[in-house]
Design a protein around this motif. Structure first.
Motif, mmCIF file in Angstrom:
data_model
loop_
_atom_site.group_PDB
_atom_site.id
_atom_site.type_symbol
_atom_site.label_atom_id
_atom_site.label_comp_id
_atom_site.label_asym_id
_atom_site.label_seq_id
_atom_site.Cartn_x
_atom_site.Cartn_y
_atom_site.Cartn_z
ATOM 1 N N LEU A 167 0.930 -0.761 0.141
ATOM 2 C CA LEU A 167 0.052 -0.164 -0.432
ATOM 3 C C LEU A 167 0.586 0.784 -0.401
ATOM 4 C CD1 LEU A 167 -2.351 -0.812 3.122
ATOM 5 C CD2 LEU A 167 -2.897 -0.517 0.142
ATOM 6 N N GLY A 168 0.685 2.397 -0.747
ATOM 7 C CA GLY A 168 1.067 3.585 0.058
ATOM 8 C C GLY A 168 0.547 4.266 1.226
ATOM 9 N N THR A 169 0.757 5.115 1.738
ATOM 10 C CA THR A 169 0.588 5.839 2.799
ATOM 11 C C THR A 169 -1.501 5.766 2.661
ATOM 12 O OG1 THR A 169 2.582 6.188 3.628
ATOM 13 C CG2 THR A 169 1.355 6.840 4.601
ATOM 14 N N ASP A 170 -1.047 6.618 2.180
ATOM 15 C CA ASP A 170 -2.631 7.117 1.955
ATOM 16 C C ASP A 170 -3.663 6.451 1.978
ATOM 17 O OD1 ASP A 170 -1.717 9.683 1.977
ATOM 18 O OD2 ASP A 170 -1.944 10.760 0.363
ATOM 19 N N GLN A 171 -3.501 5.411 0.942
ATOM 20 C CA GLN A 171 -4.461 3.741 0.595
ATOM 21 C C GLN A 171 -4.792 3.221 1.853
ATOM 22 O OE1 GLN A 171 -1.753 2.514 -2.056
ATOM 23 N NE2 GLN A 171 -3.342 3.228 -3.996
ATOM 24 N N TYR A 172 -3.144 2.820 2.692
ATOM 25 C CA TYR A 172 -3.118 2.782 3.400
ATOM 26 C C TYR A 172 -4.084 2.622 4.827
ATOM 27 C CZ TYR A 172 -1.725 1.406 8.150
ATOM 28 O OH TYR A 172 -1.320 0.261 9.794
ATOM 29 N N LEU A 173 -3.969 4.382 4.814
ATOM 30 C CA LEU A 173 -5.188 5.096 5.752
ATOM 31 C C LEU A 173 -6.664 4.787 5.688
ATOM 32 C CD1 LEU A 173 -2.825 8.257 7.456
ATOM 33 C CD2 LEU A 173 -3.313 5.896 8.660
ATOM 34 N N LYS A 174 -6.320 4.933 3.877
ATOM 35 C CA LYS A 174 -8.089 4.898 3.371
ATOM 36 C C LYS A 174 -8.867 3.907 3.964
ATOM 37 C CE LYS A 174 -10.981 4.896 -0.345
ATOM 38 N NZ LYS A 174 -10.663 5.312 -2.047
ATOM 39 N N LEU A 175 -7.164 2.427 4.364
ATOM 40 C CA LEU A 175 -8.724 0.914 4.142
ATOM 41 C C LEU A 175 -8.620 0.533 5.730
ATOM 42 C CD1 LEU A 175 -9.288 -1.623 3.047
ATOM 43 C CD2 LEU A 175 -7.122 -2.324 2.893
ATOM 44 N N ARG A 176 -7.042 0.967 6.457
ATOM 45 C CA ARG A 176 -7.271 1.003 7.907
ATOM 46 C C ARG A 176 -7.867 1.464 9.056
ATOM 47 N NH1 ARG A 176 -5.822 -1.512 11.536
ATOM 48 N NH2 ARG A 176 -4.105 -1.949 12.812
ATOM 49 N N ARG A 177 -7.835 2.311 8.202
ATOM 50 C CA ARG A 177 -9.692 3.739 9.595
ATOM 51 C C ARG A 177 -10.656 2.946 9.524
ATOM 52 N NH1 ARG A 177 -9.391 8.039 5.507
ATOM 53 N NH2 ARG A 177 -11.346 8.465 4.272
ATOM 54 N N LEU A 178 -10.993 1.838 8.399
ATOM 55 C CA LEU A 178 -12.328 1.261 8.221
ATOM 56 C C LEU A 178 -12.092 0.056 8.650
ATOM 57 C CD1 LEU A 178 -12.951 1.736 4.558
ATOM 58 C CD2 LEU A 178 -14.253 3.562 6.238
ATOM 59 N N ALA A 179 -10.592 -0.388 9.035
ATOM 60 C CA ALA A 179 -10.890 -2.120 9.692
ATOM 61 C C ALA A 179 -10.062 -1.795 10.652
ATOM 62 C CB ALA A 179 -9.765 -2.984 8.712
ATOM 63 N N ILE A 180 -10.296 -0.859 11.535
ATOM 64 C CA ILE A 180 -9.445 -0.990 12.850
ATOM 65 C C ILE A 180 -10.339 -0.497 13.786
ATOM 66 C CG2 ILE A 180 -9.344 1.746 12.916
ATOM 67 C CD1 ILE A 180 -6.505 1.045 14.521
ATOM 68 N N ALA A 181 -11.897 -1.389 13.324
ATOM 69 C CA ALA A 181 -13.156 -1.762 14.203
ATOM 70 C C ALA A 181 -13.150 -0.226 14.761
ATOM 71 C CB ALA A 181 -13.220 -2.814 15.264
ATOM 72 N N THR A 182 -13.044 1.173 14.973
ATOM 73 C CA THR A 182 -13.101 2.397 15.495
ATOM 74 C C THR A 182 -14.311 2.675 15.880
ATOM 75 O OG1 THR A 182 -10.798 3.074 15.646
ATOM 76 C CG2 THR A 182 -12.315 4.608 15.804
ATOM 77 N N GLU A 183 -15.202 2.644 14.249
ATOM 78 C CA GLU A 183 -16.578 2.534 14.331
ATOM 79 C C GLU A 183 -17.575 2.079 15.166
ATOM 80 O OE1 GLU A 183 -18.021 4.919 12.528
ATOM 81 O OE2 GLU A 183 -16.663 5.281 10.596
ATOM 82 N N GLY A 184 -17.380 0.697 15.110
ATOM 83 C CA GLY A 184 -17.940 -0.133 16.077
ATOM 84 C C GLY A 184 -17.627 0.296 17.820
ATOM 85 N N VAL A 185 -16.338 0.559 18.273
ATOM 86 C CA VAL A 185 -16.401 0.841 19.563
ATOM 87 C C VAL A 185 -16.738 2.243 19.565
ATOM 88 C CG1 VAL A 185 -14.367 2.004 20.698
ATOM 89 C CG2 VAL A 185 -14.149 -0.082 19.365
ATOM 90 N N LEU A 186 -17.478 3.656 18.927
ATOM 91 C CA LEU A 186 -17.822 4.169 18.767
ATOM 92 C C LEU A 186 -19.353 3.986 18.863
ATOM 93 C CD1 LEU A 186 -16.030 7.262 16.465
ATOM 94 C CD2 LEU A 186 -15.929 6.733 19.195
ATOM 95 N N ASP A 187 -19.770 3.691 17.734
ATOM 96 C CA ASP A 187 -21.581 2.826 17.909
ATOM 97 C C ASP A 187 -21.470 2.577 19.834
ATOM 98 O OD1 ASP A 187 -21.608 3.900 15.902
ATOM 99 O OD2 ASP A 187 -21.233 1.829 15.002
ATOM 100 N N THR A 188 -20.763 1.885 20.623
ATOM 101 C CA THR A 188 -21.081 0.631 21.689
ATOM 102 C C THR A 188 -20.541 2.004 22.425
ATOM 103 O OG1 THR A 188 -19.737 -0.910 20.592
ATOM 104 C CG2 THR A 188 -19.954 -1.130 22.687
ATOM 105 N N ALA A 189 -19.965 2.995 22.488
ATOM 106 C CA ALA A 189 -19.751 4.617 23.220
ATOM 107 C C ALA A 189 -20.936 4.840 23.956
ATOM 108 C CB ALA A 189 -18.764 4.983 23.199
ATOM 109 N N GLU A 190 -21.995 4.250 22.641
ATOM 110 C CA GLU A 190 -23.447 5.195 22.782
ATOM 111 C C GLU A 190 -24.206 4.312 23.305
ATOM 112 O OE1 GLU A 190 -24.711 8.109 19.278
ATOM 113 O OE2 GLU A 190 -23.862 6.153 18.411
#
Length: 381
Positions: A167-190
């Motif tokens: 990956l290039g760095t920008d591509q890596y971040l685009k994919l990684r921010r979707l795969a790291i599960a932070t969205e699930g953590v934020l939903d669970t926080a609610e």
């Protein structure tokens, strides 16, 4: 050690006062459920300090709600570690497991058309059913989409790893921010905080950017903390390693660049926070809705700061954790054994599900990332 690197994340360090009590309940549950059976694996799991991580993510949760949050963290790490095997480089095998998980996320709570075929899937389904209790239809739809995206990202990663491209760095971040599960953590926080930000706020560009920033700060901090573990594990997809390859940086230069990337994102987050309060006026939100919006900003802060504080102390990335990785990249226990059947032999109970039921959402990771010519980022953690 990269764990000692200081990042300026100007949010208060917090931890839930029920963390120690929840740790006792959490370990009893894991052992009773058969997910940890040997003393060696129990010891290794405890060094990860996942209940502490949950306590930092959900500092205001009541004890029973923090139990739910800790269960989610156990699932994230166990599921991630499944792919430190042939699954991580076999797109077909990854798809069979991840399709099942994504289909379960999209299935209505009262449906039994899709049945979990392995213990970790049953663990998750129990977590997901409990997480939905008391939450609005808008929250359930949003959270299901995020879970679906998370699961299908592992298929993208496996397919791209198989191709062997970096990956290039920008591509890596685009994919990684979707795969790291932070969205699930934020939903669970609610859910754990027993509140919701209003749907119109969740659909605003400012909140969508805030969620992306939170995910990227977690990604970059995680890459700093896990650098030595990744090197031992032969994992090349780490922002520091990619910057060294892409820009011919020394390791010190790459570390400085990642620190700057974190600090720029924090500054942008602070700016967006002020815009959110203007949006509350624009939408003429009630006092309760404004309180939910403020709390959602707080859980993003807790997520960034909590991940950073945990990453500096967990033995998952320390010399202790590196020695564990040298012996085995994952906990070899019930969780791993469930997929030692070759996944092509797993039969999913999905015959009554329309093909469009999974991956059809235009925001899903399968449609946004799967077709890009990027290689697989490392899984979470």
């Amino acid at each position: 050690m990269p764990q000692d690197i200081v990042l300026e994340i100007p949010f208060p360090a917090r931890i839930n006062p029920h963390t120690e009590a929840v740790l006792v309940r959490h370990m009893e549950w894991l052992k009773a459920a058969g997910f940890l059976s040997s003393d060696e694996n129990i010891e290794r799991y405890l060094t990860w300090r996942l209940v502490e991580l949950a306590g930092r993510f959900y500092p205001d949760a009541l004890e029973d709600d923090l139990v739910l949050g800790a269960q989610g963290q156990a699932f994230f790490f166990f599921f991630d570690d499944l792919f430190d095997s042939h699954l991580g480089e076999s797109p077909a095998a990854a798809y069979r497991i991840c399709y099942e998980m994504a289909a379960l996320a999209r299935q209505s709570p009262d449906s039994t058309w899709i049945k979990p075929s392995f213990p970790l899937a049953r663990l998750w389904l129990d977590h997901w059913c409990r997480a939905q209790e008391g939450m609005s239809a808008a929250w359930r739809e949003r959270a299901a989409r995020h879970w679906e995206d998370f699961f299908l990202s592992y298929v993208t990663e496996a397919a791209n790893r198989k191709s062997g491209a970096l990956l290039g760095t920008d591509q890596y971040l685009k994919l990684r921010r979707l795969a790291i599960a932070t969205e699930g953590v934020l939903d669970t926080a609610e859910r754990c905080g027993r509140f919701e930000a209003p749907p119109e706020i969740h659909q605003s560009m400012s909140i969508l950017e805030i969620r992306d920033i939170t995910a990227e700060v977690v990604v970059l901090a995680n890459d700093l903390h896990s650098l030595e573990k990744d090197q031992v594990n032969g994992e090349l997809n780490n922002a520091i390693l990619l910057l060294r390859s892409e820009r011919s940086y020394s390791q010190d230069e790459a570390v400085r660049e990642v620190r700057d990337m974190v600090h720029k994102r924090i500054a942008r987050f602070q700016q967006l926070g002020h815009e959110i309060y203007r949006l509350c006026d624009d939408f003429a939100l009630s006092a309760e809705q404004r309180a939910g919006t403020r709390r959602f900003l707080e859980v993003n802060r807790a997520c960034m700061r909590g991940n950073y504080d945990w990453g500096r102390t967990t033995d998952r990335y320390s010399k202790v954790g590196i020695q564990h990785v040298k012996r085995s990249p994952r906990i070899e226990d019930t969780v791993a054994h469930t997929t030692e059947r070759r996944p092509e032999n797993i039969r999913l109970h999905t015959r009554q599900v329309a093909p469009a039921a999974v991956g059809s959402n235009p925001r899903s990771r399968g449609s946004r990332v799967g077709g890009n010519s990027v290689s697989g980022a490392k899984p979470t953690g």
